[in-house]
Design a protein around this motif. Structure first.
Motif, PDB file in Angstrom:
ATOM      1  N   GLN A  79       0.836  -1.208   0.000  1.00 41.78           N
ATOM      2  CA  GLN A  79       0.000   0.000   0.000  1.00 41.78           C
ATOM      3  C   GLN A  79       0.870   1.258   0.000  1.00 41.78           C
ATOM      4  N   LYS A 110       2.236   1.773  -3.412  1.00 41.12           N
ATOM      5  CA  LYS A 110       1.199   2.286  -4.324  1.00 41.12           C
ATOM      6  C   LYS A 110       1.104   3.806  -4.210  1.00 41.12           C
ATOM      7  N   ASP A 114       1.821   6.302  -7.253  1.00 45.97           N
ATOM      8  CA  ASP A 114       0.834   7.296  -7.671  1.00 45.97           C
ATOM      9  C   ASP A 114       1.402   8.713  -7.639  1.00 45.97           C
TER      10      ASP A 114
END
Length: 87
Positions: free
Chosen positions: A45, A48, A52
Protein backbone atom coordinates in the motif's frame (compact mmCIF):
# COMPACT_ATOMS: atom_id res chain seq x y z
CA UNK A 1 2.67 14.55 -10.83
CA UNK A 2 0.89 16.67 -8.28
CA UNK A 3 3.38 18.13 -5.83
CA UNK A 4 0.88 17.86 -2.98
CA UNK A 5 0.74 14.10 -3.67
CA UNK A 6 4.52 13.86 -3.56
CA UNK A 7 4.72 15.80 -0.29
CA UNK A 8 1.94 13.71 1.24
CA UNK A 9 3.72 10.57 0.08
CA UNK A 10 7.02 11.49 1.69
CA UNK A 11 5.36 12.75 4.88
CA UNK A 12 5.01 9.17 6.15
CA UNK A 13 8.14 7.79 7.88
CA UNK A 14 7.57 4.28 6.50
CA UNK A 15 7.47 5.62 2.95
CA UNK A 16 10.62 7.66 3.56
CA UNK A 17 12.28 4.45 4.77
CA UNK A 18 11.17 2.66 1.58
CA UNK A 19 12.63 5.47 -0.53
CA UNK A 20 15.92 5.28 1.37
CA UNK A 21 16.06 1.53 0.77
CA UNK A 22 15.27 1.94 -2.93
CA UNK A 23 17.98 4.59 -3.22
CA UNK A 24 20.43 1.75 -2.54
CA UNK A 25 19.04 -0.25 -5.47
CA UNK A 26 16.01 -2.06 -6.91
CA UNK A 27 14.04 -4.22 -4.47
CA UNK A 28 10.95 -6.41 -4.32
CA UNK A 29 8.11 -5.97 -1.83
CA UNK A 30 9.44 -8.89 0.23
CA UNK A 31 12.91 -7.37 0.39
CA UNK A 32 11.46 -4.02 1.44
CA UNK A 33 9.10 -5.57 4.01
CA UNK A 34 12.02 -7.30 5.73
CA UNK A 35 13.29 -3.92 6.93
CA UNK A 36 10.02 -2.57 8.31
CA UNK A 37 7.82 -3.45 11.30
CA UNK A 38 4.73 -3.50 9.05
CA UNK A 39 3.11 -6.28 7.04
CA UNK A 40 3.87 -7.05 3.41
CA UNK A 41 0.38 -5.83 2.35
CA UNK A 42 1.04 -2.55 4.20
CA UNK A 43 4.35 -2.17 2.34
CA UNK A 44 2.47 -2.75 -0.93
CA UNK A 45 0.00 0.00 0.00
CA UNK A 46 2.85 2.40 0.82
CA UNK A 47 4.49 1.58 -2.52
CA UNK A 48 1.20 2.29 -4.32
CA UNK A 49 1.13 5.77 -2.79
CA UNK A 50 4.73 6.35 -3.92
CA UNK A 51 3.88 5.04 -7.40
CA UNK A 52 0.83 7.30 -7.67
CA UNK A 53 2.97 10.28 -6.62
CA UNK A 54 5.47 9.46 -9.37
CA UNK A 55 8.35 8.85 -6.96
CA UNK A 56 8.92 5.15 -7.70
CA UNK A 57 8.66 2.85 -10.71
CA UNK A 58 7.61 -0.81 -10.76
CA UNK A 59 8.70 -3.40 -13.30
CA UNK A 60 7.35 -6.94 -13.57
CA UNK A 61 10.02 -9.65 -13.51
CA UNK A 62 8.24 -12.98 -13.74
CA UNK A 63 5.83 -13.14 -10.81
CA UNK A 64 7.62 -10.39 -8.89
CA UNK A 65 7.45 -6.64 -9.13
CA UNK A 66 10.74 -4.85 -8.70
CA UNK A 67 10.61 -1.26 -7.46
CA UNK A 68 13.09 1.51 -8.22
CA UNK A 69 13.36 5.24 -7.53
CA UNK A 70 11.84 7.40 -10.29
CA UNK A 71 14.59 9.82 -11.19
CA UNK A 72 12.14 11.80 -13.33
CA UNK A 73 9.71 12.16 -10.41
CA UNK A 74 12.40 13.42 -8.07
CA UNK A 75 13.82 15.72 -10.74
CA UNK A 76 10.43 17.42 -11.13
CA UNK A 77 10.14 17.77 -7.36
CA UNK A 78 13.70 19.10 -7.12
CA UNK A 79 13.15 21.67 -9.87
CA UNK A 80 10.04 22.90 -8.09
CA UNK A 81 11.87 23.15 -4.75
CA UNK A 82 14.90 24.88 -6.29
CA UNK A 83 12.87 27.95 -7.18
CA UNK A 84 12.61 28.78 -3.47
CA UNK A 85 16.40 28.78 -2.99
CA UNK A 86 16.77 31.33 -5.76
CA UNK A 87 14.10 33.67 -4.40
Amino acid sequence: MMFSDAFMAIADPNRRHLLEELRRGPKTVNELAAGLPVSRPAVSQHLKVLLDAGLVNAKAEGTRRVYTISNAGFLKLNIWLDQFWEA
